[in-house]
Design a protein around this motif. Structure first.
Motif, PDB file in Angstrom:
ATOM      1  N   LEU A  74      16.131  62.471  25.808  1.00  0.00           N
ATOM      2  CA  LEU A  74      15.283  63.362  26.520  1.00  0.00           C
ATOM      3  C   LEU A  74      15.693  63.329  28.414  1.00  0.00           C
ATOM      4  N   GLY A  75      15.890  61.963  28.674  1.00  0.00           N
ATOM      5  CA  GLY A  75      16.083  62.062  30.143  1.00  0.00           C
ATOM      6  C   GLY A  75      17.276  62.706  30.445  1.00  0.00           C
ATOM      7  N   SER A  76      18.388  62.618  29.875  1.00  0.00           N
ATOM      8  CA  SER A  76      19.498  63.580  30.171  1.00  0.00           C
ATOM      9  C   SER A  76      19.096  65.127  30.172  1.00  0.00           C
ATOM     10  N   PHE A  77      18.252  65.631  29.094  1.00  0.00           N
ATOM     11  CA  PHE A  77      17.965  66.757  29.204  1.00  0.00           C
ATOM     12  C   PHE A  77      16.915  67.292  30.005  1.00  0.00           C
ATOM     13  N   VAL A  78      16.034  66.337  30.724  1.00  0.00           N
ATOM     14  CA  VAL A  78      15.208  66.766  31.723  1.00  0.00           C
ATOM     15  C   VAL A  78      15.922  66.927  32.890  1.00  0.00           C
ATOM     16  N   VAL A  79      17.139  65.718  33.224  1.00  0.00           N
ATOM     17  CA  VAL A  79      17.859  66.191  34.375  1.00  0.00           C
ATOM     18  C   VAL A  79      18.486  67.533  34.414  1.00  0.00           C
ATOM     19  N   TYR A  80      19.078  67.812  33.503  1.00  0.00           N
ATOM     20  CA  TYR A  80      19.615  69.039  33.119  1.00  0.00           C
ATOM     21  C   TYR A  80      18.740  70.380  33.217  1.00  0.00           C
ATOM     22  N   VAL A  81      17.360  70.052  32.832  1.00  0.00           N
ATOM     23  CA  VAL A  81      16.572  71.274  33.070  1.00  0.00           C
ATOM     24  C   VAL A  81      16.071  71.480  34.670  1.00  0.00           C
ATOM     25  N   VAL A  82      15.920  70.111  35.234  1.00  0.00           N
ATOM     26  CA  VAL A  82      15.729  70.296  36.626  1.00  0.00           C
ATOM     27  C   VAL A  82      16.875  70.645  37.458  1.00  0.00           C
ATOM     28  N   LEU A  83      17.883  70.210  37.098  1.00  0.00           N
ATOM     29  CA  LEU A  83      19.112  71.096  37.938  1.00  0.00           C
ATOM     30  C   LEU A  83      19.032  72.450  37.734  1.00  0.00           C
ATOM     31  N   SER A  84      19.030  72.802  36.518  1.00  0.00           N
ATOM     32  CA  SER A  84      18.991  74.377  36.462  1.00  0.00           C
ATOM     33  C   SER A  84      17.848  75.076  37.121  1.00  0.00           C
ATOM     34  N   CYS A  85      16.883  74.490  37.106  1.00  0.00           N
ATOM     35  CA  CYS A  85      15.512  75.309  37.851  1.00  0.00           C
ATOM     36  C   CYS A  85      15.736  75.099  39.394  1.00  0.00           C
ATOM     37  N   TYR A  86      16.249  73.957  39.887  1.00  0.00           N
ATOM     38  CA  TYR A  86      15.979  73.669  41.346  1.00  0.00           C
ATOM     39  C   TYR A  86      17.140  73.767  42.130  1.00  0.00           C
ATOM     40  N   ALA A  87      18.365  73.700  41.440  1.00  0.00           N
ATOM     41  CA  ALA A  87      19.804  73.771  42.118  1.00  0.00           C
ATOM     42  C   ALA A  87      20.542  74.566  41.519  1.00  0.00           C
ATOM     43  N   PRO A  88      20.499  75.930  41.567  1.00  0.00           N
ATOM     44  CA  PRO A  88      21.073  76.966  40.717  1.00  0.00           C
ATOM     45  C   PRO A  88      22.515  77.123  41.174  1.00  0.00           C
ATOM     46  N   ALA A  89      22.707  77.118  42.663  1.00  0.00           N
ATOM     47  CA  ALA A  89      23.775  77.086  43.395  1.00  0.00           C
ATOM     48  C   ALA A  89      24.718  76.058  42.855  1.00  0.00           C
ATOM     49  N   LEU A  90      24.126  74.634  42.517  1.00  0.00           N
ATOM     50  CA  LEU A  90      25.086  73.438  42.175  1.00  0.00           C
ATOM     51  C   LEU A  90      25.450  73.827  40.927  1.00  0.00           C
ATOM     52  N   MET A  91      24.694  74.458  40.041  1.00  0.00           N
ATOM     53  CA  MET A  91      24.807  74.297  38.418  1.00  0.00           C
ATOM     54  C   MET A  91      26.031  75.839  38.253  1.00  0.00           C
ATOM     55  N   GLY A  92      25.844  76.544  39.389  1.00  0.00           N
ATOM     56  CA  GLY A  92      26.897  77.807  39.134  1.00  0.00           C
ATOM     57  C   GLY A  92      28.145  77.498  39.883  1.00  0.00           C
ATOM     58  N   SER A  93      28.317  76.305  40.504  1.00  0.00           N
ATOM     59  CA  SER A  93      29.590  75.987  41.016  1.00  0.00           C
ATOM     60  C   SER A  93      30.845  75.904  39.860  1.00  0.00           C
ATOM     61  N   LYS A  94      31.810  76.476  40.378  1.00  0.00           N
ATOM     62  CA  LYS A  94      33.014  76.109  39.535  1.00  0.00           C
ATOM     63  C   LYS A  94      33.637  74.815  39.426  1.00  0.00           C
ATOM     64  N   VAL A  95      33.988  74.331  38.125  1.00  0.00           N
ATOM     65  CA  VAL A  95      34.369  72.980  37.962  1.00  0.00           C
ATOM     66  C   VAL A  95      36.053  73.226  37.859  1.00  0.00           C
ATOM     67  N   THR A  96      36.500  74.102  37.044  1.00  0.00           N
ATOM     68  CA  THR A  96      37.640  74.263  36.795  1.00  0.00           C
ATOM     69  C   THR A  96      37.903  75.602  36.139  1.00  0.00           C
ATOM     70  N   GLY A  97      38.632  76.536  36.563  1.00  0.00           N
ATOM     71  CA  GLY A  97      38.624  77.890  35.985  1.00  0.00           C
ATOM     72  C   GLY A  97      37.307  78.513  35.928  1.00  0.00           C
ATOM     73  N   GLU A  98      36.800  79.092  34.770  1.00  0.00           N
ATOM     74  CA  GLU A  98      35.905  79.607  34.473  1.00  0.00           C
ATOM     75  C   GLU A  98      34.720  78.700  34.141  1.00  0.00           C
ATOM     76  N   LEU A  99      34.891  77.762  34.101  1.00  0.00           N
ATOM     77  CA  LEU A  99      33.866  76.551  33.819  1.00  0.00           C
ATOM     78  C   LEU A  99      33.058  76.148  34.854  1.00  0.00           C
ATOM     79  N   SER A 100      31.742  76.386  34.675  1.00  0.00           N
ATOM     80  CA  SER A 100      30.818  75.968  35.716  1.00  0.00           C
ATOM     81  C   SER A 100      30.157  74.543  35.337  1.00  0.00           C
ATOM     82  N   LEU A 101      29.816  74.175  36.503  1.00  0.00           N
ATOM     83  CA  LEU A 101      28.992  72.859  36.198  1.00  0.00           C
ATOM     84  C   LEU A 101      27.779  72.813  35.108  1.00  0.00           C
ATOM     85  N   GLY A 102      27.087  74.005  35.347  1.00  0.00           N
ATOM     86  CA  GLY A 102      25.836  74.188  34.320  1.00  0.00           C
ATOM     87  C   GLY A 102      26.580  74.114  32.809  1.00  0.00           C
TER      88      GLY A 102
END
Length: 150
Positions: A74-102
């Protein structure tokens, strides 16, 4: 309050007088007699093995195992949800090719969940199952009905 005839009910109202509400309700003394619904309730009074040290150790080991695995998943899921809600630019950043951090963290959620389930099973076999086996054997030696379905 007791009456001369030791009746616990008050005398009926004289004729011609209006009856008050609850005149026929039983009246109990404040001291001495205890109503059956006020009796203390012991849900496991028939099970004397509940207080054994082995069973207490089993409950605490199982509780620790449950809490750790649940909080991990649950902790890892909550971190994922909070980052998705409050840091969309970070989650949308590209890691490699078309793969985003989200997307990478979303796939990582599956890995964390399966790892928590695997760790739970492995830890239960190592720590909880031997304690449960010892409690079951002890109850069988005491003549209990251990191992039977309820």
């Amino acid at each position: 309050m007791t009456y001369a005839d030791e009746n616990r009910y008050p005398p009926s109202a004289p004729t011609g007088w209006p009856e008050s509400y609850g005149h026929d309700a039983p009246r109990y003394d404040a001291y001495g007699w205890q109503a059956p619904w006020d009796a203390p309730y012991h849900p496991y009074a028939h099970e004397t093995h509940r207080d054994d040290a082995d069973l207490a150790a089993l409950r605490s080991a199982y509780r620790l195992l449950r809490r750790t695995s649940t909080l991990t998943a649950l902790g890892s899921f909550v971190v994922y949800v909070v980052l998705s809600c409050y840091a969309p630019a970070l989650m949308g950043s590209k890691v490699t090719g078309e793969l985003s951090l989200g997307m990478a963290l979303g796939v990582l959620q599956l890995v964390v969940t399966f790892a928590a389930v695997f760790w739970y099973g492995r830890s239960a076999q190592r720590s909880v199952d031997p304690l449960a086996r010892a409690v079951r054997q002890r109850a069988a030696l005491a003549g209990g009905n251990a191992g039977t379905a309820r």
